[in-house]
Write an enzyme that holds these catalytic residues in place. Structure first.
Site, PDB file in Angstrom:
ATOM      1  N   GLU A   1       0.814  -1.219   0.000  1.00 24.22           N
ATOM      2  CA  GLU A   1       0.000   0.000   0.000  1.00 24.22           C
ATOM      3  C   GLU A   1       0.849   1.271   0.000  1.00 24.22           C
ATOM      4  O   GLU A   1       0.808   2.041   0.968  1.00 24.22           O
ATOM      5  CB  GLU A   1      -0.956   0.017   1.191  1.00 24.22           C
ATOM      6  CG  GLU A   1      -1.957  -1.120   1.198  1.00 24.22           C
ATOM      7  CD  GLU A   1      -2.977  -1.015   2.327  1.00 24.22           C
ATOM      8  OE1 GLU A   1      -2.993   0.005   3.041  1.00 24.22           O
ATOM      9  OE2 GLU A   1      -3.767  -1.958   2.493  1.00 24.22           O
TER      10      GLU A   1
ATOM     11  N   GLU B   1      -5.165  -8.688   0.829  1.00 20.17           N
ATOM     12  CA  GLU B   1      -5.818  -8.233   2.067  1.00 20.17           C
ATOM     13  C   GLU B   1      -7.298  -8.051   1.786  1.00 20.17           C
ATOM     14  O   GLU B   1      -7.684  -7.492   0.754  1.00 20.17           O
ATOM     15  CB  GLU B   1      -5.241  -6.906   2.587  1.00 20.17           C
ATOM     16  CG  GLU B   1      -3.873  -7.020   3.190  1.00 20.17           C
ATOM     17  CD  GLU B   1      -3.412  -5.726   3.881  1.00 20.17           C
ATOM     18  OE1 GLU B   1      -4.260  -4.898   4.268  1.00 20.17           O
ATOM     19  OE2 GLU B   1      -2.195  -5.564   4.015  1.00 20.17           O
TER      20      GLU B   1
HETATM   21  O1  IFM Z   1      -3.884  -3.077   9.219  1.00 21.25           O
HETATM   22  C1  IFM Z   1      -3.911  -2.564   7.926  1.00 21.25           C
HETATM   23  C2  IFM Z   1      -2.753  -3.087   7.119  1.00 21.25           C
HETATM   24  O2  IFM Z   1      -1.538  -2.815   7.720  1.00 21.25           O
HETATM   25  C3  IFM Z   1      -2.757  -2.457   5.740  1.00 21.25           C
HETATM   26  N1  IFM Z   1      -4.037  -2.557   5.108  1.00 21.25           N
HETATM   27  C4  IFM Z   1      -5.210  -2.212   5.870  1.00 21.25           C
HETATM   28  C5  IFM Z   1      -5.188  -2.915   7.217  1.00 21.25           C
HETATM   29  C6  IFM Z   1      -6.444  -2.534   8.025  1.00 21.25           C
HETATM   30  O3  IFM Z   1      -6.479  -1.176   8.268  1.00 21.25           O
END
Ligand code: IFM
Length: 496
Positions: free
Chosen positions: A219, A403
Site C-alpha cells: 500500500e 488483504e
Molecule cells: O492493518 C492494515 C494493514 O496494515 C494495511 N491494510 C489495511 C489494514 C487494516 O487497516
C-alpha cells in the site's frame, strides 16, 4: 480519460439516492485513517445487483488461501537481537498519536511465537502466509552492515512455513522505514529507493531459496498519503509535496527491487501490493471530482507499474486531486524512471476493503455501511467491479488478493464474529464470480491472521480471524476462522 467505476444504471441511481442522506467529509480514502471517518448515518445495506447461485461456487484447483500480517503489527520484540528503530517506533512514542497510547510492543509477539502460529495456520488449512520483513531488523540503520540475528529470525520463520507446506508470501516494506533513513530524508529522498533495492537484494540472497511470492511494497498510497499528507501515520508529515515524492520514490524503489530480483535469478514471483478502491460519483451530472479521486487513489499507482506512465489528472488543485505541485512531481522523475517502475512483474497483489462515493465537489459520501473502521464502506460487489476493471483496462497479469477483512464490532476480545463471516462469505462469492468471468485471480488472503497493532488505532480495533489476548498472548480462533477453514477444505463457498 478513463472514467471512474460505475455500476449498472440501477445501482448508480440507488447510490445517488443513498448519497442524498449520506454525510460528506473531506476526501481521505487511503486505508487505516481516522480522517476517513464520518459519523455513520443509518444507511441501509446496499443491496447487491447480483445474487449468488444456489449451488456452492467452486474455486480453481491450486487456488491459494492465505492470511496476512505485517512485521510492526505482530512481531513485538522491538528491542530484540539488535533491531534498529523504525519510523513507527518513533511515531508511536509521541504522545497522542496512537488511540490507546500503545506501541508495537508486545503486539502479538510473533517473534517468539512463530512456531505456535505456523501450527495454527496448518490447523486452518492455509496454503500461504503473507508476512513482512522489518527492514530495521535486518539492517538496523537501513543500510550497511547486516544484523545476522535479525535475518535469522526470518530464516527460521520461512523454514517453519515451508516445513508445514505453507508458501511464504513476503512483503519487503510495510511502512516501517528505518528511522535512520527517515533522518536523512526518508521517502522525500531519491536515495531511499536505492537503499531499498540493496535491502531487497539482501533478503533475496538470504531467503530466496523458498521460492516465495515477493511483494516489494505494501500500500504505497497509504504510506504516502496517511503518513506524509494527513500526518496520521508515521512519519507524521502534513505536506502534499512530500506525499507526492513518497509516491514516486516508493514506486522507483519497487522498480529497482524488481530489477535486483531478476538479476539475482531468485526463484519465485515478484510484484507490488496496491490498495484499490472503486470510486463512485454520487452526482452523475458532475463526475469530474470522482474521476480525479479515482486518478489519485487508483491510477496513480496502477498506471506507472502496469503501463509505464503516470496519469495526468491525479495531482493538482482540482477537487479530488492530490494537492501537490505537478511541476515539482515531474521534476522528481529522471529519464528511465518509468521504465524501471514498469519492469515486468509476475503478479499484481491487490487489497480490497470497500468503495467510496464522491460528490461533485470531491467530498467523500457514505454510500455503503461502514465497519468499526469508519473509513471502510463495505460493498462486496465492488470487489467484482474492481477485478473486472483490472482485467478490462490493464495488461493481463496474474492477480492475488492479499488483504480483505473487517475489524470486530467491539474493541473487546471476542470469538463471536458473525459480521466477519458474512463479509468473507460475500467477498469470496464475488471473487468466484470474477474468476468465472475470466479474471485471473489466483488467491485470496484474509486480513488478518491475528488481532494486532492497528497503527493509529493501537489495539482498539481487532482485525484477526484469531483472537489474541495481549496480556497473556493466548490465541483463540474466532468463529470466522472455522468458517474460513471450512471454505478452504471445500474449495468452494456456499450461498449461506
Ligand atoms: O492493518 C492494515 C494493514 O496494515 C494495511 N491494510 C489495511 C489494514 C487494516 O487497516
Amino acid at each position: 480519460m478513463p472514467t471512474p467505476l460505475r455500476r449498472d444504471g440501477d445501482l448508480t441511481r440507488r447510490t445517488f439516492l443513498l448519497a442524498a442522506g449520506g454525510v460528506g467529509v473531506t476526501a481521505a480514502l487511503a486505508a487505516c485513517t481516522p480522517q476517513g471517518a464520518s459519523p455513520a448515518p443509518a444507511t441501509s445495506a446496499t443491496p447487491a445487483a447480483w445474487t449468488p447461485p444456489a449451488e456452492p461456487m467452486a474455486f480453481p484447483q491450486g487456488y491459494t488461501w492465505g492470511a496476512s500480517t505485517s512485521a510492526f503489527q505482530i512481531e513485538g520484540a522491538l528491542a530484540a537481537d539488535g533491531r534498529g528503530a523504525s519510523v513507527w517506533d518513533t511515531f508511536a512514542a509521541l504522545p497522542g498519536k496512537i488511540a490507546d497510547d500503545s506501541t508495537g510492543d508486545p503486539a502479538a509477539d510473533q517473534y517468539h511465537r512463530y512456531v505456535e502460529d505456523v501450527a495454527l495456520m496448518s490447523s486452518l488449512g492455509l496454503g500461504a502466509y503473507r508476512f513482512s520483513i522489518s527492514w530495521s531488523r535486518v539492517l538496523p540503520t537501513g543500510a550497511g552492515e547486516i544484523n545476522q540475528a535479525g535475518l535469522d529470525y526470518y530464516r527460521r520463520l520461512v523454514d517453519e512455513l515451508v516445513g508445514a507446506g505453507i508458501r511464504p508470501t513476503i512483503t519487503l516494506f510495510h511502512w516501517d522505514l528505518p528511522q535512520a533513513l527517515q533522518d536523512v530524508g526518508g521517502w522525500s529522498s531519491r536515495d531511499t529507493a536505492a537503499r531499498f533495492a540493496d535491502y531487497a537484494a539482501v533478503c533475496f540472497e538470504a531467503l530466496g531459496d523458498a521460492g516465495a511470492d515477493w511483494l516489494t511494497l505494501n500500500e504505497p498510497k497509504t504510506h504516502a498519503f496517511v503518513g506524509h499528507w494527513y500526518g496520521v501515520h508515521a512519519p507524521g508529515l502534513r505536506d502534499p509535496d512530500a506525499a507526492a515524492a513518497a509516491v514516486h520514490h516508493q514506486l522507483l524503489a519497487h522498480g529497482l527491487a524488481v530489477q535486483r530480483f531478476r538479476e539475482s535469478s531468485t526463484p519465485g514471483r515478484i510484484g507490488a501490493a496496491l490498495n484499490l478502491i472503486p470510486v463512485i460519483p454520487t452526482d452523475p451530472d458532475y463526475p469530474e471530482a470522482a474521476t480525479f479521486t479515482d486518478a489519485r487513489e487508483n491510477r496513480l499507482f496502477l498506471d506507472p507499474i502496469l503501463k509505464g506512465s503516470y496519469p495526468d489528472d491525479a495531482i493538482g488543485d482540482q477537487a479530488g486531486q492530490l494537492p501537490a505541485d505537478p511541476a515539482e512531481f515531474l521534476a522528481l522523475q529522471q529519464p528511465g524512471d518509468l521504465d524501471l517502475i514498469s519492469s515486468p512483474c509476475d503478479l499484481l497483489a491487490i487489497q480490497y476493503y470497500g468503495v467510496t462515493g464522491i460528490d461533485s465537489i470531491g467530498n467523500t459520501v457514505e454510500i455503503a455501511p461502514t465497519s468499526a473502521a469508519t473509513w471502510q464502506q463495505i460493498d462486496p460487489q465492488g470487489l467484482y467491479d474492481l477485478l473486472t476493471r483490472l482485467k478490462d483496462e490493464y495488461p493481463a497479469i496474474p492477480l492475488i488478493l492479499t488483504e480483505n477483512g473487517i475489524p470486530d464490532a467491539t474493541a473487546d476480545i471476542t470469538v463471536d464474529d458473525p459480521d466477519r463471516i458474512e463479509f468473507l462469505r460475500s467477498h469470496f462469492q464475488q471473487a468466484a464470480r470474477a474468476i468465472g468471468d475470466g479474471v485471473p485471480l489466483e488467491g485470496h488472503y484474509v486480513w488478518s491472521l491475528l488481532d494486532n497493532f492497528e497503527w493509529a488505532e493501537g489495539y482498539t480495533q481487532r482485525w484477526g480471524i484469531v483472537a489474541v489476548d495481549f496480556d497473556t498472548q493466548e490465541r483463540t480462533p474466532k468463529k470466522s476462522a472455522g468458517f474460513f477453514a471450512d471454505v478452504i477444505a471445500a474449495g468452494a463457498v456456499s450461498r449461506d
